[in-house]
Design a protein around this motif. Structure first.
Motif, PDB file in Angstrom:
ATOM      1  N   ASN A 105      -9.565  -8.627   3.222  1.00 52.74           N
ATOM      2  CA  ASN A 105      -9.292  -8.777   1.643  1.00 52.74           C
ATOM      3  C   ASN A 105      -9.107 -10.195   1.279  1.00 52.74           C
ATOM      4  N   ILE A 106      -9.430 -10.592   0.265  1.00 57.12           N
ATOM      5  CA  ILE A 106      -9.561 -12.189  -0.198  1.00 57.12           C
ATOM      6  C   ILE A 106      -8.629 -12.291  -1.100  1.00 57.12           C
ATOM      7  N   PHE A 107      -8.036 -11.446  -2.108  1.00 54.58           N
ATOM      8  CA  PHE A 107      -7.361 -12.008  -3.354  1.00 54.58           C
ATOM      9  C   PHE A 107      -5.771 -11.645  -2.768  1.00 54.58           C
ATOM     10  N   ASP A 108      -4.965 -12.454  -3.426  1.00 56.74           N
ATOM     11  CA  ASP A 108      -3.604 -12.314  -3.029  1.00 56.74           C
ATOM     12  C   ASP A 108      -2.867 -11.108  -3.573  1.00 56.74           C
ATOM     13  N   ARG A 109      -3.388 -10.488  -4.638  1.00 57.93           N
ATOM     14  CA  ARG A 109      -2.672  -9.021  -4.919  1.00 57.93           C
ATOM     15  C   ARG A 109      -3.094  -8.058  -4.080  1.00 57.93           C
ATOM     16  N   ASP A 110      -4.424  -8.089  -3.666  1.00 61.24           N
ATOM     17  CA  ASP A 110      -4.861  -7.233  -2.657  1.00 61.24           C
ATOM     18  C   ASP A 110      -4.199  -7.265  -1.460  1.00 61.24           C
ATOM     19  N   VAL A 111      -3.880  -8.357  -0.803  1.00 62.52           N
ATOM     20  CA  VAL A 111      -3.415  -8.685   0.477  1.00 62.52           C
ATOM     21  C   VAL A 111      -2.166  -8.143   0.363  1.00 62.52           C
ATOM     22  N   ALA A 112      -1.458  -8.464  -0.688  1.00 61.35           N
ATOM     23  CA  ALA A 112       0.140  -8.101  -0.697  1.00 61.35           C
ATOM     24  C   ALA A 112       0.161  -6.390  -0.827  1.00 61.35           C
ATOM     25  N   ARG A 113      -0.882  -5.868  -1.520  1.00 59.84           N
ATOM     26  CA  ARG A 113      -0.778  -4.357  -1.702  1.00 59.84           C
ATOM     27  C   ARG A 113      -1.171  -3.884  -0.362  1.00 59.84           C
ATOM     28  N   ALA A 114      -2.302  -4.451   0.357  1.00 60.59           N
ATOM     29  CA  ALA A 114      -2.685  -3.784   1.451  1.00 60.59           C
ATOM     30  C   ALA A 114      -1.517  -3.890   2.873  1.00 60.59           C
ATOM     31  N   ALA A 115      -1.049  -5.121   2.722  1.00 57.69           N
ATOM     32  CA  ALA A 115      -0.063  -5.330   3.482  1.00 57.69           C
ATOM     33  C   ALA A 115       1.288  -4.490   3.371  1.00 57.69           C
ATOM     34  N   ASP A 116       1.402  -4.165   2.372  1.00 55.23           N
ATOM     35  CA  ASP A 116       2.844  -2.995   1.937  1.00 55.23           C
ATOM     36  C   ASP A 116       2.330  -1.669   2.349  1.00 55.23           C
ATOM     37  N   LEU A 117       1.159  -1.315   2.318  1.00 50.55           N
ATOM     38  CA  LEU A 117       0.502   0.038   2.760  1.00 50.55           C
ATOM     39  C   LEU A 117       0.474   0.153   4.375  1.00 50.55           C
ATOM     40  N   LEU A 118       0.408  -0.986   4.916  1.00 51.82           N
ATOM     41  CA  LEU A 118       0.273  -1.033   6.581  1.00 51.82           C
ATOM     42  C   LEU A 118       1.751  -1.267   7.088  1.00 51.82           C
ATOM     43  N   GLY A 119       2.845  -1.756   6.291  1.00 48.45           N
ATOM     44  CA  GLY A 119       3.924  -2.275   6.685  1.00 48.45           C
ATOM     45  C   GLY A 119       4.004  -3.512   7.389  1.00 48.45           C
ATOM     46  N   PHE A 120       3.140  -4.525   6.984  1.00 46.12           N
ATOM     47  CA  PHE A 120       3.041  -5.627   7.575  1.00 46.12           C
ATOM     48  C   PHE A 120       3.932  -6.939   6.861  1.00 46.12           C
ATOM     49  N   GLY A 121       4.462  -7.754   7.642  1.00 44.25           N
ATOM     50  CA  GLY A 121       4.801  -8.982   6.924  1.00 44.25           C
ATOM     51  C   GLY A 121       3.981  -9.967   6.791  1.00 44.25           C
TER      52      GLY A 121
END
Length: 401
Positions: free
Chosen positions: A214-230
């Motif tokens: 993932n490159i874009f900030d919004r995508d990174v934030a949503r993807a991290a939320d799905l995975l439970g990543f900090g």
């Protein structure tokens, strides 16, 4: 021809890739229950991952490939799927195609290329409505629907106010299929480049995740939320090489695992072309090839009021059509049972109308987009169109009294 069905056991799993902890398998029964999201930026390998799942799963259940860009023709040949070119089939014909595919357990490749964006949404929605509207006796014919570039079919935002209604239709239908598909024997695998472009109501129905680069900030934030990543782990999503994904969900892994997807049997058609330089031509030669003089504007083009009158003209045509009285009664009968479907025969009995009048009314409703139906035959079904179902409160009624 009666073809015997082959059922799989509750522990059926297929190999998907490898991680530091060993092989990773995809649990098909849990996939059917929880669906799956494959997400990654362009070049991350999401289409290749979708291809891998299809190659491994098609021996276990009927597989349908939904292909907006025409990149899976060779995969369709590999699994013996019939290619359906949506641009050549009427909207109600696609609903009928989906119904018959479920009835006879036929693998399909729905090719949506060469369609305008609104047509792509409308025709795919009609197809999904057919899958979901299959009668109860066909729910046992399990089907895995694999959708590439799903943000084109259920976008998060409409491109314009005029496209808003079409967008709502696409989002409502795909969300409906994901939410209600499990009990109807439908599993869904959805691939998309960007989470920010895919409707959130669709994403919320997908319980298994394969998240790549993932490159874009919004995508990174949503993807991290799905995975439970900090925040620290989220940065890992910016560094993933092609073909590597974090796998998480009941059908994949109890905790996020970094996995390298195994190679596919069929090559990916949609890879980036090799670099080719521009033609070595003079300006005059280029102008001659473009024939620009023949393309000059010949007059002052002004936008008339034609577009504004389309809605009025459509209403006038509806009101003056001989089938309008039957269509209005059919609409009143379909509303209280939405989102469920019924048959033309049941409508004829319920409304005490001849079958010919019912068919005429359904044809008229389909023409104005008020009902999802199929061509005239003995098994014709109908239900309220998705854009109207959005405005109707769900009720426990499941059939006509």
């Amino acid at each position: 021809m009666n073809i015997a069905a082959h059922s799989f056991t509750t522990d059926a799993s297929v190999p998907l890739g490898r991680s530091a902890d060993g092989p990773l398998e995809l649990d098909l029964p849990r996939l059917m229950s929880g669906r799956c999201l494959i997400q990654g930026s362009s070049g991350a390998g999401k289409s290749q991952t979708l291809r891998r799942i299809v190659e491994e799963a098609f021996d276990y259940l009927t597989t349908i490939i939904v292909d907006p860009e025409g990149e899976f023709g060779n995969l369709a040949d590999h699994i013996g799927a019939t290619t359906v070119e949506a641009r050549k089939i009427a909207t109600d014909g696609l609903t009928a195609t989906a119904l018959r595919a479920r009835q006879h357990r036929l693998p399909l490749h729905l090719d949506l290329t060469d369609l305008e964006p609104d047509q792509r949404i409308t025709k795919s929605a009609a197809f999904f409505a057919g899958l979901l509207g299959a009668p109860r006796e066909h729910w046992k014919n399990t089907v895995l629907v694999c959708i590439d570039e799903a943000h084109l079919l259920a976008p998060h935002l409409a491109a314009s106010a005029r496209d808003a209604e079409t967008r709502r239709l696409g989002v409502a239908t795909l969300t409906d299929m994901c939410a209600r598909g499990r009990k109807r024997g439908i599993g869904t695998v959805i691939a998309t480049q960007r989470l920010a472009k895919l409707a959130s109501s669709v994403v919320s129905e997908l319980h298994n995740h394969l998240i790549g680069l993932n490159i874009f900030d919004r995508d990174v934030a949503r993807a991290a939320d799905l995975l439970g990543f900090g925040s620290d782990q989220a940065n890992l999503l910016r560094q993933l090489p092609a073909g590597e994904f974090f796998a998480f969900g009941p059908a994949l892994s109890a905790t996020p695992r970094l996995v390298k997807i195994d190679p596919t049997i069929t090559p990916h058609i949609g890879r980036t072309p090799d670099l080719v330089s521009a033609a070595d031509l003079s300006a005059d030669e280029s102008r001659a090839l473009l024939n620009l003089d023949a393309l000059r504007e010949t007059g002052d083009v002004r936008r008339g009021n034609d577009h504004a009158l389309r809605g009025t003209r459509a209403l006038d045509s509806f009101l003056l059509d001989p089938a309008a009285p039957a269509a209005v009664r059919i609409l009143a009968a379909l509303r209280p049972i939405a989102p469920n479907a019924t048959t033309a025969g049941e409508l004829a009995s319920h409304l005490a109308l001849p079958r010919e009048e019912i068919d005429g009314g359904l044809d008229l409703l389909a023409m104005v987009g008020a009902a999802d139906t199929m061509p005239r035959d003995d098994t014709r079904i109908a239900r309220l169109a998705a854009r109207l179902r959005l405005r109707v409160v769900d009720t426990p009624v499941v059939g006509l009294a």
